[in-house]
Enzyme design. Structure first.
Site, short mmCIF file in Angstrom:
data_model
loop_
_atom_site.label_atom_id
_atom_site.label_comp_id
_atom_site.label_asym_id
_atom_site.label_seq_id
_atom_site.Cartn_x
_atom_site.Cartn_y
_atom_site.Cartn_z
N HIS A 124 55.36 41.60 59.81
CA HIS A 124 56.42 41.49 60.82
C HIS A 124 55.86 42.06 62.12
CE1 HIS A 124 60.26 42.61 62.78
NE2 HIS A 124 60.84 41.75 61.97
N ASP A 201 55.50 49.02 54.84
CA ASP A 201 56.71 48.49 55.48
C ASP A 201 57.61 48.01 54.35
OD1 ASP A 201 58.67 46.88 56.48
OD2 ASP A 201 57.37 45.71 57.80
N GLN A 204 62.06 44.90 53.51
CA GLN A 204 62.67 43.93 52.58
C GLN A 204 62.56 44.40 51.13
OE1 GLN A 204 64.32 41.28 53.58
NE2 GLN A 204 63.72 41.34 55.73
N LYS A 227 69.38 46.43 56.07
CA LYS A 227 68.89 45.42 55.13
C LYS A 227 69.37 45.73 53.72
CE LYS A 227 65.53 43.93 58.11
NZ LYS A 227 65.57 42.67 58.83
N CYS A 365 60.12 36.83 63.58
CA CYS A 365 59.29 37.97 64.03
C CYS A 365 57.95 38.01 63.30
CB CYS A 365 60.01 39.30 63.88
SG CYS A 365 61.43 39.44 64.95
N1 PMP Z 1 59.54 44.59 58.56
C1 PMP Z 1 60.10 43.59 57.87
C2 PMP Z 1 59.39 43.01 56.68
C3 PMP Z 1 61.35 43.12 58.26
O1 PMP Z 1 61.93 42.14 57.57
C4 PMP Z 1 62.00 43.71 59.38
C5 PMP Z 1 63.33 43.18 59.86
N2 PMP Z 1 63.42 41.80 59.92
C6 PMP Z 1 61.36 44.76 60.04
C7 PMP Z 1 60.13 45.17 59.60
C8 PMP Z 1 61.98 45.43 61.21
O2 PMP Z 1 63.16 46.05 60.83
P1 PMP Z 1 64.17 46.61 61.93
O3 PMP Z 1 64.36 45.49 62.92
O4 PMP Z 1 65.40 46.91 61.16
O5 PMP Z 1 63.54 47.80 62.53
#
Ligand code: PMP
Length: 407
Positions: A124, A201, A204, A227, A365
Protein backbone atom coordinates in the site's frame (compact mmCIF):
# COMPACT_ATOMS: atom_id res chain seq x y z
CA UNK A 1 -16.18 -24.73 15.00
CA UNK A 2 -19.65 -23.16 15.36
CA UNK A 3 -21.11 -21.81 12.12
CA UNK A 4 -21.81 -18.10 12.06
CA UNK A 5 -25.41 -17.00 12.28
CA UNK A 6 -24.84 -14.34 9.67
CA UNK A 7 -28.43 -13.14 9.47
CA UNK A 8 -28.48 -12.60 13.22
CA UNK A 9 -25.09 -10.85 13.23
CA UNK A 10 -26.12 -8.56 10.39
CA UNK A 11 -28.68 -7.03 12.76
CA UNK A 12 -25.77 -5.68 14.81
CA UNK A 13 -24.84 -3.33 11.96
CA UNK A 14 -27.33 -0.48 11.40
CA UNK A 15 -25.71 0.45 8.08
CA UNK A 16 -26.58 -2.94 6.61
CA UNK A 17 -30.24 -1.85 6.61
CA UNK A 18 -29.55 1.17 4.43
CA UNK A 19 -31.17 1.59 1.05
CA UNK A 20 -29.48 3.42 -1.79
CA UNK A 21 -31.55 4.56 -4.79
CA UNK A 22 -34.40 2.67 -3.14
CA UNK A 23 -32.48 -0.61 -3.27
CA UNK A 24 -31.02 -2.56 -0.37
CA UNK A 25 -27.38 -1.66 0.05
CA UNK A 26 -24.91 -4.41 -0.80
CA UNK A 27 -21.72 -3.29 0.87
CA UNK A 28 -18.66 -4.95 -0.62
CA UNK A 29 -16.03 -2.34 0.21
CA UNK A 30 -14.80 -3.72 3.50
CA UNK A 31 -11.12 -3.49 2.66
CA UNK A 32 -11.56 0.28 2.44
CA UNK A 33 -13.41 0.42 5.72
CA UNK A 34 -15.77 -1.81 7.65
CA UNK A 35 -19.18 -0.99 9.08
CA UNK A 36 -19.49 -0.50 12.84
CA UNK A 37 -21.74 -2.60 15.04
CA UNK A 38 -24.18 -0.73 17.27
CA UNK A 39 -22.08 -1.93 20.20
CA UNK A 40 -19.17 0.22 18.98
CA UNK A 41 -21.41 3.19 18.17
CA UNK A 42 -22.86 2.96 21.70
CA UNK A 43 -19.44 2.81 23.33
CA UNK A 44 -18.42 6.02 21.58
CA UNK A 45 -21.65 7.88 22.21
CA UNK A 46 -21.69 6.74 25.85
CA UNK A 47 -18.30 8.30 26.32
CA UNK A 48 -19.47 11.62 24.89
CA UNK A 49 -22.87 11.53 26.60
CA UNK A 50 -21.78 10.29 30.02
CA UNK A 51 -18.32 11.42 30.87
CA UNK A 52 -16.25 12.89 28.06
CA UNK A 53 -13.15 14.16 29.72
CA UNK A 54 -9.45 14.31 29.04
CA UNK A 55 -7.11 11.51 30.07
CA UNK A 56 -3.99 11.35 32.24
CA UNK A 57 -4.42 14.94 33.37
CA UNK A 58 -7.00 15.38 36.08
CA UNK A 59 -7.62 13.85 39.45
CA UNK A 60 -11.32 14.48 39.10
CA UNK A 61 -13.78 11.63 38.71
CA UNK A 62 -14.47 12.01 35.01
CA UNK A 63 -10.83 12.26 34.04
CA UNK A 64 -10.02 9.15 36.02
CA UNK A 65 -12.93 7.36 34.41
CA UNK A 66 -11.78 8.37 30.91
CA UNK A 67 -8.19 7.38 31.74
CA UNK A 68 -9.34 3.98 32.93
CA UNK A 69 -11.39 3.40 29.79
CA UNK A 70 -8.46 4.53 27.64
CA UNK A 71 -5.97 2.25 29.39
CA UNK A 72 -8.47 -0.65 29.41
CA UNK A 73 -8.45 -0.42 25.65
CA UNK A 74 -4.67 -0.64 25.58
CA UNK A 75 -4.93 -3.80 27.67
CA UNK A 76 -7.47 -5.22 25.18
CA UNK A 77 -5.12 -4.49 22.28
CA UNK A 78 -2.23 -6.05 24.17
CA UNK A 79 -4.19 -9.27 24.61
CA UNK A 80 -5.53 -9.09 21.05
CA UNK A 81 -2.00 -8.98 19.60
CA UNK A 82 -0.48 -11.04 22.41
CA UNK A 83 2.12 -8.34 23.10
CA UNK A 84 4.32 -8.84 26.14
CA UNK A 85 3.28 -5.60 27.76
CA UNK A 86 0.99 -2.60 27.34
CA UNK A 87 4.13 -0.48 27.05
CA UNK A 88 4.51 -1.95 23.57
CA UNK A 89 1.09 -0.68 22.43
CA UNK A 90 1.11 2.85 21.02
CA UNK A 91 -2.13 4.48 19.92
CA UNK A 92 -1.79 6.30 16.60
CA UNK A 93 -4.19 7.64 13.99
CA UNK A 94 -3.92 4.46 11.97
CA UNK A 95 -1.62 2.19 10.02
CA UNK A 96 -0.31 5.14 8.02
CA UNK A 97 0.75 7.09 11.07
CA UNK A 98 2.21 3.98 12.69
CA UNK A 99 4.48 3.39 9.69
CA UNK A 100 5.45 7.06 9.48
CA UNK A 101 6.33 6.96 13.17
CA UNK A 102 8.72 4.07 12.63
CA UNK A 103 10.24 5.69 9.53
CA UNK A 104 10.84 9.02 11.21
CA UNK A 105 11.77 7.88 14.69
CA UNK A 106 13.49 4.53 14.13
CA UNK A 107 14.68 4.99 10.54
CA UNK A 108 15.85 8.56 10.78
CA UNK A 109 17.77 7.84 13.97
CA UNK A 110 19.40 4.54 13.16
CA UNK A 111 19.72 4.33 9.35
CA UNK A 112 22.37 6.13 7.37
CA UNK A 113 23.28 6.93 3.80
CA UNK A 114 23.63 3.80 1.68
CA UNK A 115 21.47 1.65 3.98
CA UNK A 116 18.61 -0.30 2.44
CA UNK A 117 14.97 -0.80 3.31
CA UNK A 118 13.28 -3.78 1.70
CA UNK A 119 9.57 -3.80 0.90
CA UNK A 120 7.48 -5.90 -1.49
CA UNK A 121 5.91 -5.10 -4.86
CA UNK A 122 2.40 -5.27 -3.39
CA UNK A 123 2.67 -2.59 -0.72
CA UNK A 124 0.00 0.00 0.00
CA UNK A 125 1.26 3.54 -0.59
CA UNK A 126 1.45 3.96 3.16
CA UNK A 127 4.22 1.37 3.26
CA UNK A 128 6.07 2.93 0.31
CA UNK A 129 5.94 6.70 0.64
CA UNK A 130 7.15 7.03 4.28
CA UNK A 131 10.25 5.09 3.25
CA UNK A 132 10.75 7.21 0.14
CA UNK A 133 10.57 10.33 2.29
CA UNK A 134 13.14 8.81 4.64
CA UNK A 135 15.37 7.88 1.68
CA UNK A 136 15.26 11.49 0.48
CA UNK A 137 16.09 12.74 3.95
CA UNK A 138 19.07 10.54 4.70
CA UNK A 139 20.13 9.00 1.41
CA UNK A 140 19.15 5.39 2.01
CA UNK A 141 17.72 3.18 -0.73
CA UNK A 142 14.36 1.51 -1.12
CA UNK A 143 14.49 -2.02 -2.53
CA UNK A 144 11.45 -3.90 -3.78
CA UNK A 145 10.98 -7.67 -3.67
CA UNK A 146 9.02 -8.70 -6.78
CA UNK A 147 5.89 -10.83 -7.14
CA UNK A 148 4.61 -13.25 -9.77
CA UNK A 149 1.56 -13.00 -12.03
CA UNK A 150 -0.64 -14.51 -9.33
CA UNK A 151 0.34 -11.72 -6.97
CA UNK A 152 2.56 -13.92 -4.79
CA UNK A 153 5.84 -12.76 -3.31
CA UNK A 154 8.81 -14.26 -5.14
CA UNK A 155 10.40 -15.59 -2.00
CA UNK A 156 13.80 -16.47 -3.43
CA UNK A 157 14.05 -12.98 -4.89
CA UNK A 158 13.14 -11.51 -1.53
CA UNK A 159 15.93 -13.52 0.11
CA UNK A 160 18.37 -12.43 -2.59
CA UNK A 161 17.57 -8.78 -1.84
CA UNK A 162 18.51 -9.11 1.83
CA UNK A 163 22.03 -7.70 1.98
CA UNK A 164 24.42 -6.61 4.73
CA UNK A 165 23.09 -3.10 4.10
CA UNK A 166 19.45 -3.99 4.76
CA UNK A 167 18.32 -2.19 7.91
CA UNK A 168 14.63 -3.07 7.83
CA UNK A 169 12.10 -5.25 6.04
CA UNK A 170 8.68 -3.57 5.88
CA UNK A 171 6.03 -5.82 4.42
CA UNK A 172 2.29 -6.11 4.07
CA UNK A 173 0.79 -9.21 5.67
CA UNK A 174 -2.41 -9.24 3.58
CA UNK A 175 -2.55 -7.21 0.38
CA UNK A 176 -5.54 -4.88 0.13
CA UNK A 177 -5.64 -4.89 -3.66
CA UNK A 178 -4.85 -8.56 -4.36
CA UNK A 179 -5.92 -10.38 -1.21
CA UNK A 180 -2.57 -12.19 -1.10
CA UNK A 181 -1.51 -13.46 2.31
CA UNK A 182 2.25 -13.16 2.50
CA UNK A 183 4.31 -15.86 4.27
CA UNK A 184 5.12 -13.28 6.91
CA UNK A 185 6.38 -15.68 9.60
CA UNK A 186 8.91 -17.07 7.14
CA UNK A 187 9.89 -13.56 6.02
CA UNK A 188 10.50 -12.56 9.62
CA UNK A 189 12.57 -15.66 10.33
CA UNK A 190 14.67 -15.09 7.24
CA UNK A 191 15.29 -11.43 8.07
CA UNK A 192 16.06 -12.21 11.72
CA UNK A 193 18.63 -14.80 10.70
CA UNK A 194 20.53 -11.78 9.35
CA UNK A 195 19.67 -9.56 12.33
CA UNK A 196 17.30 -7.42 10.28
CA UNK A 197 14.18 -6.16 12.06
CA UNK A 198 10.76 -6.46 10.40
CA UNK A 199 7.78 -4.14 10.33
CA UNK A 200 4.48 -5.76 9.40
CA UNK A 201 1.68 -3.76 7.79
CA UNK A 202 -1.22 -5.59 9.40
CA UNK A 203 -4.02 -3.29 8.19
CA UNK A 204 -5.91 -6.07 6.41
CA UNK A 205 -4.50 -8.95 8.44
CA UNK A 206 -6.18 -8.15 11.74
CA UNK A 207 -9.63 -9.00 10.37
CA UNK A 208 -8.34 -12.08 8.62
CA UNK A 209 -7.07 -14.26 11.45
CA UNK A 210 -5.71 -13.93 14.97
CA UNK A 211 -2.33 -12.23 15.15
CA UNK A 212 0.24 -13.19 17.76
CA UNK A 213 3.14 -10.75 17.64
CA UNK A 214 5.22 -12.88 19.98
CA UNK A 215 4.76 -16.02 17.90
CA UNK A 216 5.46 -14.06 14.72
CA UNK A 217 8.35 -12.36 16.48
CA UNK A 218 7.82 -9.21 14.36
CA UNK A 219 9.52 -6.07 15.61
CA UNK A 220 6.77 -3.64 14.60
CA UNK A 221 3.15 -4.29 13.69
CA UNK A 222 0.71 -1.64 12.47
CA UNK A 223 -3.07 -1.71 12.06
CA UNK A 224 -6.08 0.60 11.86
CA UNK A 225 -9.24 0.47 13.97
CA UNK A 226 -11.61 1.19 11.10
CA UNK A 227 -10.69 -2.00 9.23
CA UNK A 228 -11.79 -4.10 12.17
CA UNK A 229 -15.28 -2.68 12.77
CA UNK A 230 -13.91 0.15 14.91
CA UNK A 231 -13.75 3.91 14.44
CA UNK A 232 -11.64 5.90 12.01
CA UNK A 233 -8.85 8.08 13.39
CA UNK A 234 -7.42 5.37 15.62
CA UNK A 235 -4.78 2.75 15.01
CA UNK A 236 -2.02 0.92 16.75
CA UNK A 237 1.69 0.57 16.51
CA UNK A 238 3.05 -2.45 18.30
CA UNK A 239 6.80 -2.33 18.78
CA UNK A 240 9.17 -4.51 20.74
CA UNK A 241 10.05 -2.70 23.92
CA UNK A 242 13.79 -2.65 23.30
CA UNK A 243 13.24 -0.85 19.98
CA UNK A 244 10.68 1.60 21.33
CA UNK A 245 12.92 2.42 24.30
CA UNK A 246 15.79 3.26 21.97
CA UNK A 247 13.72 5.49 19.68
CA UNK A 248 13.28 9.25 20.13
CA UNK A 249 9.76 10.74 20.28
CA UNK A 250 7.96 11.16 16.98
CA UNK A 251 6.10 14.30 18.04
CA UNK A 252 6.54 16.68 20.92
CA UNK A 253 3.86 18.13 23.15
CA UNK A 254 1.76 17.38 26.17
CA UNK A 255 1.61 13.91 27.74
CA UNK A 256 4.84 12.69 26.16
CA UNK A 257 7.08 14.50 28.64
CA UNK A 258 8.35 13.75 32.14
CA UNK A 259 9.44 17.35 32.76
CA UNK A 260 9.87 20.47 30.67
CA UNK A 261 12.05 23.48 31.20
CA UNK A 262 13.51 25.89 28.68
CA UNK A 263 16.91 24.38 29.34
CA UNK A 264 16.00 20.71 29.14
CA UNK A 265 13.06 18.42 28.58
CA UNK A 266 12.87 14.79 29.59
CA UNK A 267 10.47 12.33 28.07
CA UNK A 268 7.74 10.18 29.52
CA UNK A 269 8.03 6.39 29.77
CA UNK A 270 6.54 4.05 27.18
CA UNK A 271 4.01 4.08 25.68
CA UNK A 272 3.29 7.75 26.47
CA UNK A 273 6.58 8.93 24.93
CA UNK A 274 4.91 8.35 21.56
CA UNK A 275 1.47 9.76 22.36
CA UNK A 276 1.88 13.52 22.23
CA UNK A 277 -1.18 15.69 22.82
CA UNK A 278 -4.74 14.84 23.66
CA UNK A 279 -5.35 11.45 22.09
CA UNK A 280 -8.43 10.20 20.23
CA UNK A 281 -10.10 9.11 23.48
CA UNK A 282 -13.55 8.24 22.13
CA UNK A 283 -11.95 6.35 19.23
CA UNK A 284 -9.71 4.40 21.59
CA UNK A 285 -12.81 3.45 23.56
CA UNK A 286 -14.55 2.50 20.31
CA UNK A 287 -11.60 0.34 19.32
CA UNK A 288 -11.84 -1.51 22.62
CA UNK A 289 -15.49 -2.27 21.89
CA UNK A 290 -14.70 -3.34 18.32
CA UNK A 291 -12.03 -5.81 19.40
CA UNK A 292 -14.28 -7.23 22.11
CA UNK A 293 -17.04 -7.61 19.52
CA UNK A 294 -14.73 -9.48 17.16
CA UNK A 295 -13.37 -11.65 19.96
CA UNK A 296 -16.90 -12.63 21.01
CA UNK A 297 -17.62 -13.93 17.49
CA UNK A 298 -14.15 -15.37 16.96
CA UNK A 299 -11.80 -14.43 14.14
CA UNK A 300 -11.40 -18.10 13.22
CA UNK A 301 -15.17 -18.43 12.79
CA UNK A 302 -15.21 -15.35 10.61
CA UNK A 303 -12.26 -16.62 8.57
CA UNK A 304 -13.87 -20.00 7.93
CA UNK A 305 -17.04 -18.35 6.67
CA UNK A 306 -15.14 -15.81 4.54
CA UNK A 307 -13.21 -18.67 2.96
CA UNK A 308 -16.54 -20.07 1.78
CA UNK A 309 -17.54 -16.67 0.44
CA UNK A 310 -14.20 -16.31 -1.33
CA UNK A 311 -14.58 -19.73 -2.96
CA UNK A 312 -18.11 -18.95 -4.05
CA UNK A 313 -17.25 -15.45 -5.27
CA UNK A 314 -14.15 -16.61 -7.17
CA UNK A 315 -16.06 -19.32 -9.02
CA UNK A 316 -19.03 -17.22 -9.94
CA UNK A 317 -16.96 -14.21 -11.04
CA UNK A 318 -14.71 -16.41 -13.16
CA UNK A 319 -17.80 -17.81 -14.87
CA UNK A 320 -18.71 -14.34 -16.19
CA UNK A 321 -17.33 -13.99 -19.73
CA UNK A 322 -14.68 -11.25 -19.95
CA UNK A 323 -13.94 -11.12 -16.22
CA UNK A 324 -10.29 -11.41 -15.25
CA UNK A 325 -9.31 -11.76 -11.62
CA UNK A 326 -6.29 -9.73 -10.53
CA UNK A 327 -4.71 -11.55 -7.61
CA UNK A 328 -5.00 -15.32 -7.67
CA UNK A 329 -2.54 -16.27 -4.96
CA UNK A 330 -2.90 -19.72 -3.43
CA UNK A 331 -3.03 -18.11 0.00
CA UNK A 332 -5.51 -15.29 -0.16
CA UNK A 333 -8.23 -13.62 1.81
CA UNK A 334 -11.74 -12.57 0.77
CA UNK A 335 -10.73 -9.80 -1.59
CA UNK A 336 -11.80 -10.09 -5.22
CA UNK A 337 -10.06 -7.63 -7.52
CA UNK A 338 -11.08 -7.90 -11.15
CA UNK A 339 -11.42 -6.21 -14.50
CA UNK A 340 -14.16 -6.72 -17.08
CA UNK A 341 -13.18 -6.68 -20.71
CA UNK A 342 -14.39 -3.55 -22.50
CA UNK A 343 -15.58 -1.75 -19.35
CA UNK A 344 -13.44 0.70 -17.41
CA UNK A 345 -13.58 -0.17 -13.69
CA UNK A 346 -14.93 3.30 -12.87
CA UNK A 347 -17.84 2.82 -15.30
CA UNK A 348 -18.47 -0.60 -13.82
CA UNK A 349 -18.43 0.84 -10.30
CA UNK A 350 -20.94 3.52 -11.29
CA UNK A 351 -23.32 1.04 -12.91
CA UNK A 352 -23.28 -1.49 -10.08
CA UNK A 353 -23.76 1.39 -7.65
CA UNK A 354 -27.11 2.08 -9.34
CA UNK A 355 -28.08 -1.43 -8.25
CA UNK A 356 -27.12 -0.64 -4.68
CA UNK A 357 -23.77 -2.45 -4.84
CA UNK A 358 -20.83 -0.65 -3.26
CA UNK A 359 -17.52 -1.86 -4.63
CA UNK A 360 -14.26 0.00 -4.83
CA UNK A 361 -12.78 1.00 -8.16
CA UNK A 362 -9.38 2.55 -8.64
CA UNK A 363 -5.82 1.74 -7.76
CA UNK A 364 -6.60 1.04 -4.09
CA UNK A 365 -3.53 3.05 -3.03
CA UNK A 366 -1.35 0.46 -4.75
CA UNK A 367 -0.43 2.12 -8.04
CA UNK A 368 2.67 -0.06 -8.55
CA UNK A 369 0.41 -3.15 -8.39
CA UNK A 370 -1.77 -1.71 -11.17
CA UNK A 371 1.33 -0.97 -13.21
CA UNK A 372 2.59 -4.52 -12.70
CA UNK A 373 -0.67 -6.03 -13.94
CA UNK A 374 -0.88 -3.43 -16.73
CA UNK A 375 -4.35 -2.25 -15.76
CA UNK A 376 -5.37 1.37 -15.05
CA UNK A 377 -7.48 0.27 -12.10
CA UNK A 378 -9.48 -2.68 -10.84
CA UNK A 379 -12.92 -3.21 -9.44
CA UNK A 380 -12.67 -4.72 -5.99
CA UNK A 381 -15.25 -6.57 -3.96
CA UNK A 382 -13.93 -7.09 -0.44
CA UNK A 383 -16.03 -9.33 1.75
CA UNK A 384 -16.62 -9.18 5.47
CA UNK A 385 -18.16 -11.83 7.69
CA UNK A 386 -21.55 -10.10 7.39
CA UNK A 387 -21.69 -10.50 3.61
CA UNK A 388 -23.64 -13.29 1.97
CA UNK A 389 -23.62 -15.39 -1.18
CA UNK A 390 -26.86 -13.66 -2.19
CA UNK A 391 -25.04 -10.33 -2.13
CA UNK A 392 -22.33 -11.75 -4.41
CA UNK A 393 -25.11 -12.88 -6.76
CA UNK A 394 -26.48 -9.32 -6.82
CA UNK A 395 -23.00 -8.04 -7.74
CA UNK A 396 -22.72 -10.56 -10.55
CA UNK A 397 -26.17 -9.65 -11.86
CA UNK A 398 -25.12 -6.00 -11.85
CA UNK A 399 -21.96 -6.88 -13.79
CA UNK A 400 -24.11 -8.60 -16.44
CA UNK A 401 -26.23 -5.43 -16.65
CA UNK A 402 -23.07 -3.36 -17.17
CA UNK A 403 -21.98 -5.75 -19.91
CA UNK A 404 -25.35 -5.28 -21.63
CA UNK A 405 -24.93 -1.50 -21.52
CA UNK A 406 -21.40 -1.66 -22.94
CA UNK A 407 -22.15 -4.35 -25.52
N1 PMP B 1 -1.98 -0.91 4.44
C1 PMP B 1 -2.97 -1.64 3.90
C2 PMP B 1 -2.70 -3.03 3.43
C3 PMP B 1 -4.24 -1.07 3.80
O1 PMP B 1 -5.24 -1.78 3.28
C4 PMP B 1 -4.45 0.25 4.27
C5 PMP B 1 -5.81 0.90 4.12
N2 PMP B 1 -6.41 0.72 2.88
C6 PMP B 1 -3.38 0.93 4.84
C7 PMP B 1 -2.16 0.32 4.91
C8 PMP B 1 -3.53 2.32 5.36
O2 PMP B 1 -4.43 2.33 6.42
P1 PMP B 1 -4.99 3.70 6.99
O3 PMP B 1 -5.46 4.49 5.80
O4 PMP B 1 -6.10 3.29 7.88
O5 PMP B 1 -3.88 4.36 7.70
Amino acid sequence: MPALDVQKLRKDFPNLNLKVYGKPLVYLDNAATTFKPQYVVDAISNHYAHGASNVHRGVHFLSEQATKAYEDSRQTVKVFLNAKSTQEIIFTRGTTESINLVAQSFGRTFFKEGDEILISAMEHHSNIVPWQILCQQIGCTLKVAPMNQKGELLYEEFVRLLTPKTRLVAMVYVSNSLGTINPIARVIKEAHSRNIPVLVDGAQAVTHHPVDVQALDCDFFAFSGHKIFGPTGIGVLYGKQQFLESMPPYQGGGDMIASVSFAKTTYNVLPYKFEAGTPAIAEVIGLNAAIKYVQAIGLENMAAYKKELLFYGTNILCSVPGVRLIGTAREKTSILSFVVEGIHPHDLGTIVDEDGVAIRTGHHCTQPVMEFFKVPATARASLAFYNTKEEIDILVKAIYRAKEIFK
